[in-house]
Scaffold this motif. Sequence first.
Motif, PDB file in Angstrom:
ATOM      1  N   PRO A 147     -12.836  37.195  -3.198  1.00  0.00           N
ATOM      2  CA  PRO A 147     -12.162  37.054  -4.494  1.00  0.00           C
ATOM      3  C   PRO A 147     -12.490  35.690  -5.099  1.00  0.00           C
ATOM      4  N   ALA A 148     -12.724  35.673  -6.403  1.00  0.00           N
ATOM      5  CA  ALA A 148     -13.103  34.413  -7.059  1.00  0.00           C
ATOM      6  C   ALA A 148     -12.700  34.447  -8.523  1.00  0.00           C
ATOM      7  N   ILE A 149     -12.810  33.313  -9.146  1.00  0.00           N
ATOM      8  CA  ILE A 149     -12.559  33.159 -10.582  1.00  0.00           C
ATOM      9  C   ILE A 149     -13.788  32.512 -11.217  1.00  0.00           C
ATOM     10  N   ILE A 150     -14.205  33.056 -12.348  1.00  0.00           N
ATOM     11  CA  ILE A 150     -15.346  32.483 -13.058  1.00  0.00           C
ATOM     12  C   ILE A 150     -14.921  31.137 -13.654  1.00  0.00           C
ATOM     13  N   THR A 151     -15.599  30.083 -13.266  1.00  0.00           N
ATOM     14  CA  THR A 151     -15.292  28.750 -13.802  1.00  0.00           C
ATOM     15  C   THR A 151     -16.246  28.362 -14.926  1.00  0.00           C
ATOM     16  N   SER A 152     -17.429  28.985 -14.924  1.00  0.00           N
ATOM     17  CA  SER A 152     -18.381  28.756 -16.010  1.00  0.00           C
ATOM     18  C   SER A 152     -19.269  29.974 -16.167  1.00  0.00           C
ATOM     19  N   GLY A 153     -18.912  30.806 -17.153  1.00  0.00           N
ATOM     20  CA  GLY A 153     -19.727  31.983 -17.409  1.00  0.00           C
ATOM     21  C   GLY A 153     -21.133  31.615 -17.830  1.00  0.00           C
ATOM     22  N   ALA A 154     -21.245  30.562 -18.642  1.00  0.00           N
ATOM     23  CA  ALA A 154     -22.555  30.114 -19.114  1.00  0.00           C
ATOM     24  C   ALA A 154     -23.395  29.560 -17.966  1.00  0.00           C
ATOM     25  N   GLY A 155     -22.726  28.868 -17.045  1.00  0.00           N
ATOM     26  CA  GLY A 155     -23.436  28.271 -15.920  1.00  0.00           C
ATOM     27  C   GLY A 155     -23.488  29.144 -14.697  1.00  0.00           C
ATOM     28  N   LYS A 156     -22.925  30.375 -14.805  1.00  0.00           N
ATOM     29  CA  LYS A 156     -22.900  31.331 -13.704  1.00  0.00           C
ATOM     30  C   LYS A 156     -22.351  30.690 -12.433  1.00  0.00           C
ATOM     31  N   THR A 157     -21.137  30.168 -12.569  1.00  0.00           N
ATOM     32  CA  THR A 157     -20.452  29.518 -11.456  1.00  0.00           C
ATOM     33  C   THR A 157     -19.102  30.168 -11.239  1.00  0.00           C
ATOM     34  N   ALA A 158     -18.797  30.448  -9.976  1.00  0.00           N
ATOM     35  CA  ALA A 158     -17.499  31.014  -9.610  1.00  0.00           C
ATOM     36  C   ALA A 158     -16.894  30.153  -8.516  1.00  0.00           C
ATOM     37  N   GLU A 159     -15.571  30.295  -8.336  1.00  0.00           N
ATOM     38  CA  GLU A 159     -14.905  29.482  -7.329  1.00  0.00           C
ATOM     39  C   GLU A 159     -13.907  30.313  -6.548  1.00  0.00           C
TER      40      GLU A 159
ATOM     41  N   PRO B 264     -10.840  29.601  -3.585  1.00  0.00           N
ATOM     42  CA  PRO B 264     -10.045  28.474  -3.078  1.00  0.00           C
ATOM     43  C   PRO B 264     -10.515  27.948  -1.730  1.00  0.00           C
ATOM     44  N   THR B 265     -11.040  28.826  -0.887  1.00  0.00           N
ATOM     45  CA  THR B 265     -11.483  28.405   0.437  1.00  0.00           C
ATOM     46  C   THR B 265     -12.922  27.900   0.435  1.00  0.00           C
ATOM     47  N   LEU B 266     -13.804  28.663  -0.200  1.00  0.00           N
ATOM     48  CA  LEU B 266     -15.231  28.349  -0.133  1.00  0.00           C
ATOM     49  C   LEU B 266     -15.689  27.395  -1.229  1.00  0.00           C
ATOM     50  N   GLY B 267     -14.830  27.171  -2.236  1.00  0.00           N
ATOM     51  CA  GLY B 267     -15.190  26.258  -3.306  1.00  0.00           C
ATOM     52  C   GLY B 267     -16.077  26.927  -4.341  1.00  0.00           C
ATOM     53  N   ALA B 268     -16.807  26.115  -5.085  1.00  0.00           N
ATOM     54  CA  ALA B 268     -17.639  26.618  -6.184  1.00  0.00           C
ATOM     55  C   ALA B 268     -19.038  26.954  -5.687  1.00  0.00           C
TER      56      ALA B 268
ATOM     57  N   ILE C  12     -19.548  38.417  13.520  1.00  0.00           N
ATOM     58  CA  ILE C  12     -18.305  38.541  12.762  1.00  0.00           C
ATOM     59  C   ILE C  12     -17.467  37.288  12.980  1.00  0.00           C
ATOM     60  N   GLY C  13     -16.969  36.720  11.897  1.00  0.00           N
ATOM     61  CA  GLY C  13     -16.162  35.511  12.033  1.00  0.00           C
ATOM     62  C   GLY C  13     -15.341  35.248  10.792  1.00  0.00           C
ATOM     63  N   ARG C  14     -14.869  33.989  10.677  1.00  0.00           N
ATOM     64  CA  ARG C  14     -14.042  33.605   9.526  1.00  0.00           C
ATOM     65  C   ARG C  14     -14.479  32.248   9.005  1.00  0.00           C
ATOM     66  N   ALA C  15     -14.607  32.195   7.682  1.00  0.00           N
ATOM     67  CA  ALA C  15     -14.816  30.924   6.996  1.00  0.00           C
ATOM     68  C   ALA C  15     -13.470  30.571   6.365  1.00  0.00           C
ATOM     69  N   GLY C  16     -12.678  29.787   7.059  1.00  0.00           N
ATOM     70  CA  GLY C  16     -11.299  29.569   6.629  1.00  0.00           C
ATOM     71  C   GLY C  16     -10.531  30.862   6.763  1.00  0.00           C
ATOM     72  N   ASP C  17      -9.952  31.337   5.639  1.00  0.00           N
ATOM     73  CA  ASP C  17      -9.217  32.602   5.672  1.00  0.00           C
ATOM     74  C   ASP C  17     -10.058  33.783   5.190  1.00  0.00           C
ATOM     75  N   ILE C  18     -11.365  33.571   4.991  1.00  0.00           N
ATOM     76  CA  ILE C  18     -12.243  34.622   4.483  1.00  0.00           C
ATOM     77  C   ILE C  18     -12.996  35.266   5.646  1.00  0.00           C
ATOM     78  N   PRO C  19     -12.785  36.570   5.917  1.00  0.00           N
ATOM     79  CA  PRO C  19     -13.579  37.247   6.953  1.00  0.00           C
ATOM     80  C   PRO C  19     -15.026  37.366   6.500  1.00  0.00           C
ATOM     81  N   MET C  20     -15.956  37.091   7.387  1.00  0.00           N
ATOM     82  CA  MET C  20     -17.376  37.120   7.049  1.00  0.00           C
ATOM     83  C   MET C  20     -18.156  37.886   8.112  1.00  0.00           C
ATOM     84  N   ARG C  21     -19.213  38.548   7.658  1.00  0.00           N
ATOM     85  CA  ARG C  21     -20.130  39.256   8.552  1.00  0.00           C
ATOM     86  C   ARG C  21     -21.550  38.804   8.242  1.00  0.00           C
TER      87      ARG C  21
END
Length: 354
Positions: free
Chosen positions: A242-254, A256-260, A314-323
């Motif tokens: 899950p993320a939020i677009i921080t700059s549509g023009a710059g194609k950047t999303a963020e 909370p755990t993984l940052g931008a 299989i693991g976790r990056a903070g609270d984000i499950p990752m494969r």
Amino acid sequence: MTNYLQLSNITKTYGHFTALDDVSLSVDKGEFVTFLGPSGSGKTTTLMIIAGFEKASGGKVEVGGRSISELAPHERNIGIVFQNYALFPHKTAVENVYFPLQMRGVSRVQGLRQAEDMLSLVGLKGFGHRHPKELSGGQQQRVALARALVFEPSLLLLDEPLGALDKNLREQMQIEIKRIQRSLGVTTIFVTHDQSEAMSMSDRIVVFEKGRIEQVAAPLDIYHRPQTSFVAAFIGESNLIPAIITSGAGKTAENPTLGAFQYAGDDALADGQKVTLLIRPEHIKLSRSPVEGRKNARMIVETIVNYGDNALVIGRAGDIPMRVRVLGADVVIIKEGEECCISWAPDAVFVITK
């Protein structure tokens, strides 16, 4: 190609339960289309409505520009293969294949000749004298396929026909069915819940969920560019962030755990828009230290599943499950319980807005 099979606003209700909700689909002549989805998603109900074994509550089915909605199943000129084959045990293979021609008034001499030719096409030349009990599961499946094709049907419908076969035979039959379909050019609808079958056999895949079509696209588009979070999660293995677009023009999303981090794509997205980011496990690199020029994150390894030629970490990056999918030889750099670095490039990130 021309539009050949048309489903228009098909609905199907059972009392208060809606099994199909406004299903519309166009299929080209000669196309191999797979209905894919979990149990109860509506794929088999749609197939049965095309075949005439179920009557739609609303909408219509057209083949070649002609409505077949009011025709009985035997009037639709459709070939069908079921999972259980439904062969006549007392008839030989060639007699089984001849049966639909017999029902259409074709003479025995001509019909048996056509049946033998069709058995040869499906790889059973010389097997016509055998009864079903003398044939393997794969051979019975070929007889059922020959029977469905011998009368030159307008459509071929396959309802999970490979489900009863073992893995190796199933993969062999996937190749054979596609070869036969291409050689005859018959328009085919294939129903399965097996993703690998859908990916390997289809010209296009129709993904069903809760009685609706989620997406219709070529296999690689379904895999790399899913249009909804359901399709992304259902097809293959996924990392959904899950993320939020921080700059549509710059194609950047963020997140909370993984940052931008950067993402690829042409769509203009609004700043502040909530999205889901898809990263396939094979697009993530596993290493001991950060990799320059890529988005990096730390991951605690919880489980390593070895498949021989590759491994799933299989693991976790903070609270984000990752494969992470790696080559089998590469997994020796990390052990369960250890921390490692994972990284990916911007073009590995696909944005899903639904």
